[in-house]
Design a protein around this motif. Structure first.
Motif, mmCIF file in Angstrom:
data_model
loop_
_atom_site.group_PDB
_atom_site.id
_atom_site.type_symbol
_atom_site.label_atom_id
_atom_site.label_comp_id
_atom_site.label_asym_id
_atom_site.label_seq_id
_atom_site.Cartn_x
_atom_site.Cartn_y
_atom_site.Cartn_z
ATOM 1 N N VAL A 191 0.824 -1.202 0.000
ATOM 2 C CA VAL A 191 0.000 0.000 0.000
ATOM 3 C C VAL A 191 0.858 1.252 0.000
ATOM 4 O O VAL A 191 1.758 1.402 0.840
ATOM 5 N N LEU A 192 0.567 2.158 -0.934
ATOM 6 C CA LEU A 192 1.159 3.493 -0.953
ATOM 7 C C LEU A 192 0.324 4.403 -0.059
ATOM 8 O O LEU A 192 -0.901 4.445 -0.180
ATOM 9 N N THR A 193 0.967 5.138 0.822
ATOM 10 C CA THR A 193 0.251 5.975 1.794
ATOM 11 C C THR A 193 0.043 7.385 1.261
ATOM 12 O O THR A 193 0.233 8.364 1.988
ATOM 13 N N THR A 194 -0.358 7.482 0.010
ATOM 14 C CA THR A 194 -0.523 8.791 -0.635
ATOM 15 C C THR A 194 -1.903 9.382 -0.429
ATOM 16 O O THR A 194 -2.066 10.600 -0.450
ATOM 17 N N THR A 195 -2.912 8.532 -0.247
ATOM 18 C CA THR A 195 -4.292 8.994 -0.357
ATOM 19 C C THR A 195 -5.127 8.742 0.888
ATOM 20 O O THR A 195 -5.992 9.542 1.225
ATOM 21 N N HIS A 196 -4.890 7.619 1.566
ATOM 22 C CA HIS A 196 -5.736 7.212 2.680
ATOM 23 C C HIS A 196 -4.908 7.001 3.951
ATOM 24 O O HIS A 196 -3.708 6.745 3.881
ATOM 25 N N THR A 197 -5.575 7.063 5.085
ATOM 26 C CA THR A 197 -4.909 6.829 6.366
ATOM 27 C C THR A 197 -4.723 5.327 6.584
ATOM 28 O O THR A 197 -5.467 4.502 6.035
ATOM 29 N N ASP A 213 6.817 5.921 -0.561
ATOM 30 C CA ASP A 213 7.209 6.045 -1.960
ATOM 31 C C ASP A 213 8.095 4.854 -2.306
ATOM 32 O O ASP A 213 8.290 3.946 -1.494
ATOM 33 N N TYR A 214 8.636 4.859 -3.524
ATOM 34 C CA TYR A 214 9.395 3.702 -4.000
ATOM 35 C C TYR A 214 10.876 3.755 -3.642
ATOM 36 O O TYR A 214 11.652 2.919 -4.101
ATOM 37 N N ASN A 215 11.247 4.697 -2.806
ATOM 38 C CA ASN A 215 12.601 4.709 -2.249
ATOM 39 C C ASN A 215 12.692 3.873 -0.973
ATOM 40 O O ASN A 215 13.780 3.722 -0.417
ATOM 41 N N ASP A 216 11.560 3.350 -0.518
ATOM 42 C CA ASP A 216 11.532 2.568 0.717
ATOM 43 C C ASP A 216 12.419 1.332 0.573
ATOM 44 O O ASP A 216 12.306 0.565 -0.389
ATOM 45 N N THR A 217 13.300 1.126 1.545
ATOM 46 C CA THR A 217 14.251 0.010 1.462
ATOM 47 C C THR A 217 13.577 -1.361 1.568
ATOM 48 O O THR A 217 14.176 -2.370 1.197
ATOM 49 N N LYS A 218 12.325 -1.402 2.038
ATOM 50 C CA LYS A 218 11.602 -2.678 2.096
ATOM 51 C C LYS A 218 11.478 -3.295 0.703
ATOM 52 O O LYS A 218 11.388 -4.519 0.565
ATOM 53 N N LEU A 219 11.471 -2.463 -0.313
ATOM 54 C CA LEU A 219 11.307 -2.978 -1.679
ATOM 55 C C LEU A 219 12.498 -3.814 -2.133
ATOM 56 O O LEU A 219 12.377 -4.599 -3.071
ATOM 57 N N ASN A 220 13.622 -3.652 -1.477
ATOM 58 C CA ASN A 220 14.797 -4.475 -1.834
ATOM 59 C C ASN A 220 14.518 -5.956 -1.609
ATOM 60 O O ASN A 220 15.164 -6.812 -2.221
ATOM 61 N N LEU A 221 13.574 -6.270 -0.727
ATOM 62 C CA LEU A 221 13.243 -7.656 -0.422
ATOM 63 C C LEU A 221 12.497 -8.339 -1.560
ATOM 64 O O LEU A 221 12.336 -9.570 -1.547
ATOM 65 N N LEU A 222 12.063 -7.573 -2.549
ATOM 66 C CA LEU A 222 11.297 -8.149 -3.653
ATOM 67 C C LEU A 222 12.191 -8.715 -4.754
ATOM 68 O O LEU A 222 11.696 -9.392 -5.655
#
Length: 223
Positions: A191-197, A213-222
Motif C-alpha cells: 500500500v502506498l500511503t498517498t491517499t488514505h490513512t 514512496d518507492y525509495n523505501d528500502t523494504k522494496l529491496n526484499l522483492l
C-alpha cells in the motif's frame, strides 16, 4: 514486510495515487462540477470519499442511478477529465523512486502491468507523458472490465495478460477498494500511503506492508 518469503513473479500497479500522486486533482475536478455546475451541497471531504470506480459510478453514488442520461454522463465525464488533466499537467511526475524501481524490475525480468479504473484517455496521458510505456507488458483500463474494483476483474485480467498466476502477483495500491480487489483476486498487496490513512486499511489480510514512496528500502526484499 510481513511475508519475507513471498517472491512475486509480476507487479501490478494501480495508477492514480500509486504511480502518480494525483488524486487531489481528480477530486478538485469532480468537486467543481458537482458543486458549481450541478449545484450539489457537498463539501470537499464528501466528494473525496467517492473517488473510486468508473465515472458513471461516481455520479450514480452521489446523485442516484437515474439522475443523468447516458449522453449527460458522457459529457460530464469528458469535462471532468479535461479539468483534471489541465490541473495536473504542470505537476505530472512519477512518485519518488518509481523510475528506478521500474528500471530495476525490468532488469530483473519481472513483468509489469497497470490495472486501473481510469479510462484510456487518462492512462495514455500519464504513460506517454512520463514515457513509461516500454516498462509495461499490459494495461487494463476501465474500458476493459465489466465490474470495477473491489471486483477482482481488473487485476485478474492483468495477471492473465501477463501469463502469471494471481497468487504470484504483487499489487501496488493506494485505496482500500483496490486492496479489496486484490484480496478478491487472491493477490498480495503493498500500500502506498498517498491517499488514505492507515486506519482505513484495517482488516485486510493481504497487505504485506506500507510505503510512502518507492525509495523505501523494504522494496529491496522483492528482488
Amino acid at each position: 514486510m510481513r511475508d519475507l518469503n513471498f517472491s512475486p513473479k509480476a507487479f501490478l500497479f494501480d495508477l492514480n495515487g500509486t504511480m502518480i500522486d494525483d488524486m487531489e486533482y481528480h477530486t478538485l475536478a469532480w468537486y467543481g462540477i458537482m458543486t458549481e455546475d450541478l449545484g450539489a451541497d457537498l463539501d470537499y471531504a464528501s466528494v473525496k470519499k467517492e473517488m473510486y470506480g468508473k465515472n458513471h459510478e461516481v455520479l450514480e453514488r452521489v446523485f442516484g442511478k437515474d439522475k443523468f442520461s447516458p449522453e449527460e454522463i458522457e459529457r460530464l465525464s469528458v469535462d471532468k477529465e479535461k479539468r483534471y488533466q489541465a490541473g495536473y499537467l504542470p505537476h505530472l511526475s512519477l512518485i519518488a523512486g518509481l523510475d528506478n524501481f521500474l528500471e530495476r524490475s525490468k532488469a530483473a525480468k519481472i513483468p509489469m502491468a497497470i490495472g486501473s479504473a481510469a479510462i484510456p484517455f487518462n492512462i495514455d496521458f500519464v504513460v506517454d507523458g512520463l514515457n513509461i510505456r516500454h516498462y509495461l507488458e499490459a494495461i487494463v483500463s476501465a474500458d476493459d472490465v465489466q465490474l470495477s474494483k473491489p471486483d477482482p476483474e481488473t487485476f485478474l485480467n492483468a495477471a492473465a495478460a501477463l501469463g502469471v498466476a494471481p497468487a504470484d502477483c504483487l499489487v501496488f495500491e493506494d485505496a482500500p477498494k483496490g486492496v479489496e480487489s486484490a484480496l478478491n483476486a487472491g493477490m498480495q498487496c503493498l500500500v502506498l500511503t498517498t491517499t488514505h490513512t492507515l486506519k482505513e486499511f484495517d482488516g485486510y489480510p493481504n497487505i504485506l506492508g506500507y510505503i510512502n514512496d518507492y525509495n523505501d528500502t523494504k522494496l529491496n526484499l522483492l528482488f
